[in-house]
Write a protein that holds these residues in place. Structure first.
Motif, PDB file in Angstrom:
ATOM      1  N   PRO A   1      -3.116   5.388  11.128  1.00 33.81           N
ATOM      2  CA  PRO A   1      -2.203   6.240  10.591  1.00 33.81           C
ATOM      3  C   PRO A   1      -0.805   5.724  10.400  1.00 33.81           C
ATOM      4  O   PRO A   1      -0.140   5.836   9.389  1.00 33.81           O
ATOM      5  CB  PRO A   1      -2.171   7.629  11.417  1.00 33.81           C
ATOM      6  CG  PRO A   1      -3.573   7.406  11.949  1.00 33.81           C
ATOM      7  CD  PRO A   1      -3.805   6.209  12.122  1.00 33.81           C
ATOM      8  N   GLU A   2      -0.310   5.167  11.482  1.00 30.84           N
ATOM      9  CA  GLU A   2       1.155   4.577  11.334  1.00 30.84           C
ATOM     10  C   GLU A   2       1.092   3.388  10.464  1.00 30.84           C
ATOM     11  O   GLU A   2       2.095   3.380   9.638  1.00 30.84           O
ATOM     12  CB  GLU A   2       1.420   4.036  12.681  1.00 30.84           C
ATOM     13  CG  GLU A   2       1.794   5.153  13.747  1.00 30.84           C
ATOM     14  CD  GLU A   2       0.273   5.606  14.217  1.00 30.84           C
ATOM     15  OE1 GLU A   2      -0.054   6.803  14.936  1.00 30.84           O
ATOM     16  OE2 GLU A   2      -0.940   4.951  14.348  1.00 30.84           O
ATOM     17  N   GLU A   3       0.215   2.622  10.693  1.00 29.27           N
ATOM     18  CA  GLU A   3       0.152   1.294   9.739  1.00 29.27           C
ATOM     19  C   GLU A   3       0.003   1.853   8.229  1.00 29.27           C
ATOM     20  O   GLU A   3       0.921   1.382   7.237  1.00 29.27           O
ATOM     21  CB  GLU A   3      -1.007   0.464   9.907  1.00 29.27           C
ATOM     22  CG  GLU A   3      -0.580  -0.373  11.092  1.00 29.27           C
ATOM     23  CD  GLU A   3      -1.697  -1.355  11.723  1.00 29.27           C
ATOM     24  OE1 GLU A   3      -1.482  -2.189  12.437  1.00 29.27           O
ATOM     25  OE2 GLU A   3      -3.151  -0.654  11.563  1.00 29.27           O
ATOM     26  N   ILE A   4      -0.614   2.901   8.144  1.00 25.30           N
ATOM     27  CA  ILE A   4      -0.699   3.195   6.361  1.00 25.30           C
ATOM     28  C   ILE A   4       0.437   3.938   6.170  1.00 25.30           C
ATOM     29  O   ILE A   4       1.176   3.320   4.859  1.00 25.30           O
ATOM     30  CB  ILE A   4      -1.953   4.321   6.436  1.00 25.30           C
ATOM     31  CG1 ILE A   4      -3.297   3.824   6.748  1.00 25.30           C
ATOM     32  CG2 ILE A   4      -1.886   4.993   4.951  1.00 25.30           C
ATOM     33  CD1 ILE A   4      -3.920   2.746   5.818  1.00 25.30           C
ATOM     34  N   GLN A   5       1.013   4.579   6.744  1.00 30.46           N
ATOM     35  CA  GLN A   5       2.461   5.266   6.562  1.00 30.46           C
ATOM     36  C   GLN A   5       3.458   4.238   6.373  1.00 30.46           C
ATOM     37  O   GLN A   5       4.402   4.127   5.250  1.00 30.46           O
ATOM     38  CB  GLN A   5       3.156   6.143   7.549  1.00 30.46           C
ATOM     39  CG  GLN A   5       2.203   7.274   7.749  1.00 30.46           C
ATOM     40  CD  GLN A   5       2.588   8.601   6.390  1.00 30.46           C
ATOM     41  OE1 GLN A   5       3.514   8.399   6.048  1.00 30.46           O
ATOM     42  NE2 GLN A   5       1.436   9.396   6.340  1.00 30.46           N
ATOM     43  N   GLU A   6       3.609   2.989   7.212  1.00 33.73           N
ATOM     44  CA  GLU A   6       4.614   2.092   6.963  1.00 33.73           C
ATOM     45  C   GLU A   6       4.290   1.195   5.660  1.00 33.73           C
ATOM     46  O   GLU A   6       5.223   0.848   4.811  1.00 33.73           O
ATOM     47  CB  GLU A   6       4.303   1.238   8.414  1.00 33.73           C
ATOM     48  CG  GLU A   6       5.029   1.612   9.662  1.00 33.73           C
ATOM     49  CD  GLU A   6       4.923   0.758  10.724  1.00 33.73           C
ATOM     50  OE1 GLU A   6       4.333  -0.500  10.630  1.00 33.73           O
ATOM     51  OE2 GLU A   6       4.934   1.377  11.765  1.00 33.73           O
ATOM     52  N   HIS A   7       2.778   0.990   5.281  1.00 35.03           N
ATOM     53  CA  HIS A   7       2.805   0.155   4.334  1.00 35.03           C
ATOM     54  C   HIS A   7       3.033   1.065   2.927  1.00 35.03           C
ATOM     55  O   HIS A   7       3.352   0.328   2.059  1.00 35.03           O
ATOM     56  CB  HIS A   7       1.191  -0.210   4.498  1.00 35.03           C
ATOM     57  CG  HIS A   7       0.716  -1.173   3.470  1.00 35.03           C
ATOM     58  ND1 HIS A   7      -0.137  -2.416   3.725  1.00 35.03           N
ATOM     59  CD2 HIS A   7       1.279  -1.611   2.121  1.00 35.03           C
ATOM     60  CE1 HIS A   7      -0.279  -3.123   2.519  1.00 35.03           C
ATOM     61  NE2 HIS A   7       0.620  -2.596   1.750  1.00 35.03           N
ATOM     62  N   ALA A   8       2.688   2.210   3.092  1.00 37.15           N
ATOM     63  CA  ALA A   8       2.963   3.058   1.787  1.00 37.15           C
ATOM     64  C   ALA A   8       4.512   3.262   1.530  1.00 37.15           C
ATOM     65  O   ALA A   8       4.950   2.969   0.418  1.00 37.15           O
ATOM     66  CB  ALA A   8       2.548   4.470   2.110  1.00 37.15           C
ATOM     67  N   ALA A   9       5.374   3.149   2.798  1.00 34.54           N
ATOM     68  CA  ALA A   9       6.604   3.166   2.349  1.00 34.54           C
ATOM     69  C   ALA A   9       7.231   1.945   1.915  1.00 34.54           C
ATOM     70  O   ALA A   9       7.971   1.567   0.938  1.00 34.54           O
ATOM     71  CB  ALA A   9       7.460   3.431   3.751  1.00 34.54           C
ATOM     72  N   LEU A  10       6.548   0.852   2.596  1.00 35.40           N
ATOM     73  CA  LEU A  10       6.905  -0.697   1.851  1.00 35.40           C
ATOM     74  C   LEU A  10       6.463  -0.925   0.549  1.00 35.40           C
ATOM     75  O   LEU A  10       7.360  -1.519  -0.344  1.00 35.40           O
ATOM     76  CB  LEU A  10       6.041  -1.749   2.780  1.00 35.40           C
ATOM     77  CG  LEU A  10       6.750  -3.048   2.504  1.00 35.40           C
ATOM     78  CD1 LEU A  10       8.011  -3.121   3.145  1.00 35.40           C
ATOM     79  CD2 LEU A  10       6.049  -3.877   3.582  1.00 35.40           C
ATOM     80  N   MET A  11       5.289  -0.141  -0.021  1.00 36.69           N
ATOM     81  CA  MET A  11       4.608  -0.214  -1.254  1.00 36.69           C
ATOM     82  C   MET A  11       5.884   0.395  -2.221  1.00 36.69           C
ATOM     83  O   MET A  11       5.934  -0.256  -3.580  1.00 36.69           O
ATOM     84  CB  MET A  11       3.568   0.353  -1.552  1.00 36.69           C
ATOM     85  CG  MET A  11       2.457  -0.694  -0.725  1.00 36.69           C
ATOM     86  SD  MET A  11       2.111  -2.240  -1.595  1.00 36.69           S
ATOM     87  CE  MET A  11       1.633  -1.683  -3.184  1.00 36.69           C
ATOM     88  N   LYS A  12       6.406   1.421  -1.767  1.00 34.66           N
ATOM     89  CA  LYS A  12       7.514   2.045  -2.499  1.00 34.66           C
ATOM     90  C   LYS A  12       8.745   1.150  -2.984  1.00 34.66           C
ATOM     91  O   LYS A  12       9.048   1.255  -4.201  1.00 34.66           O
ATOM     92  CB  LYS A  12       7.939   3.527  -1.779  1.00 34.66           C
ATOM     93  CG  LYS A  12       7.003   4.516  -1.868  1.00 34.66           C
ATOM     94  CD  LYS A  12       7.657   5.726  -1.327  1.00 34.66           C
ATOM     95  CE  LYS A  12       6.751   6.862  -1.316  1.00 34.66           C
ATOM     96  NZ  LYS A  12       7.356   7.952  -0.565  1.00 34.66           N
ATOM     97  N   LYS A  13       9.040   0.358  -1.980  1.00 32.32           N
ATOM     98  CA  LYS A  13      10.113  -0.427  -2.229  1.00 32.32           C
ATOM     99  C   LYS A  13       9.784  -1.836  -3.260  1.00 32.32           C
ATOM    100  O   LYS A  13      10.419  -2.328  -3.797  1.00 32.32           O
ATOM    101  CB  LYS A  13      10.660  -1.109  -0.717  1.00 32.32           C
ATOM    102  CG  LYS A  13      11.266   0.075  -0.093  1.00 32.32           C
ATOM    103  CD  LYS A  13      11.911  -0.267   1.208  1.00 32.32           C
ATOM    104  CE  LYS A  13      12.463   0.918   2.050  1.00 32.32           C
ATOM    105  NZ  LYS A  13      13.034   0.213   3.400  1.00 32.32           N
ATOM    106  N   PHE A  14       8.628  -2.160  -2.779  1.00 30.75           N
ATOM    107  CA  PHE A  14       8.077  -3.409  -3.344  1.00 30.75           C
ATOM    108  C   PHE A  14       6.850  -3.225  -4.032  1.00 30.75           C
ATOM    109  O   PHE A  14       5.595  -3.592  -3.618  1.00 30.75           O
ATOM    110  CB  PHE A  14       7.927  -4.615  -2.308  1.00 30.75           C
ATOM    111  CG  PHE A  14       9.238  -4.793  -1.501  1.00 30.75           C
ATOM    112  CD1 PHE A  14      10.139  -5.500  -2.336  1.00 30.75           C
ATOM    113  CD2 PHE A  14       9.449  -4.363  -0.259  1.00 30.75           C
ATOM    114  CE1 PHE A  14      11.325  -5.629  -1.493  1.00 30.75           C
ATOM    115  CE2 PHE A  14      10.703  -4.442   0.318  1.00 30.75           C
ATOM    116  CZ  PHE A  14      11.853  -5.286  -0.216  1.00 30.75           C
TER     117      PHE A  14
END
Length: 167
Positions: free
Chosen positions: A100-113
């Motif tokens: 769950p933590e990795e999915i949240q982090e990756h989702a935030a990164l995808m918003k930026k990039f």
């Protein structure tokens, strides 16, 4: 003046480093690499699976309604699963497995990039009307997630749960 030159150099460097990341979610098809056990990386949620050792196939569909079917999966620890991921929509979708933590982090990164390029073993990018396979060995028990992390999709509810239970 030196400060301006340093800032200009830093900006140029940042852009040149970001350039290889472009077009990941465009129309280009990123072919899956052949399975290589020596390069498989252990993750908290498992490891890339050998397609020849898959013991079960799970069919997942993705839709433009921003949903996966099914959205809950239960597997046994040690099980190697072949996911056949079919995109029934008209736009690109992806399947990303993680904690769950990795999915949240990756989702935030995808918003930026949003054009970030990645072709990890725990990800499948599926064009409209197409199918892709993803083979994963769930060698760690726990509660994990899968999601489409294309900006806006995850936020619209395009996610699911994977329960990995002891044998």
């Amino acid at each position: 003046m030196k400060l301006v030159a340093a800032a200009s150099f830093a900006a140029t460097l940042a852009l040149s480093l970001a350039a290889p990341l472009a077009h990941a979610h465009g129309d280009n098809h990123h072919a899956k690499k052949a399975f290589d056990a020596a390069s498989a990386e252990q993750k908290d949620f498992g490891i890339a699976g050998d397609p020849a050792k898959a013991t079960r196939t799970i069919k997942l569909t993705m839709s433009d309604a921003m949903r996966f079917t099914p959205n809950r999966i239960k597997v046994r620890r040690g099980e190697t699963v072949r996911f056949v991921v079919t995109n029934k929509g008209k736009m690109l979708h992806e399947l990303v497995i993680g904690t769950p933590e990795e999915i949240q982090e990756h989702a935030a990164l995808m918003k930026k990039f949003p054009d970030m390029e990645h072709d990890e073993a725990h990800m499948a990018h599926v064009k409209a009307g197409k199918s892709e396979d993803l083979v994963w060995t769930f060698n760690r028990p726990g509660e994990f997630e899968f999601a489409c992390l294309i900006p806006g999709h995850f936020e619209a509810g395009m996610s699911g749960k994977i329960s990995v239970v002891e044998r």
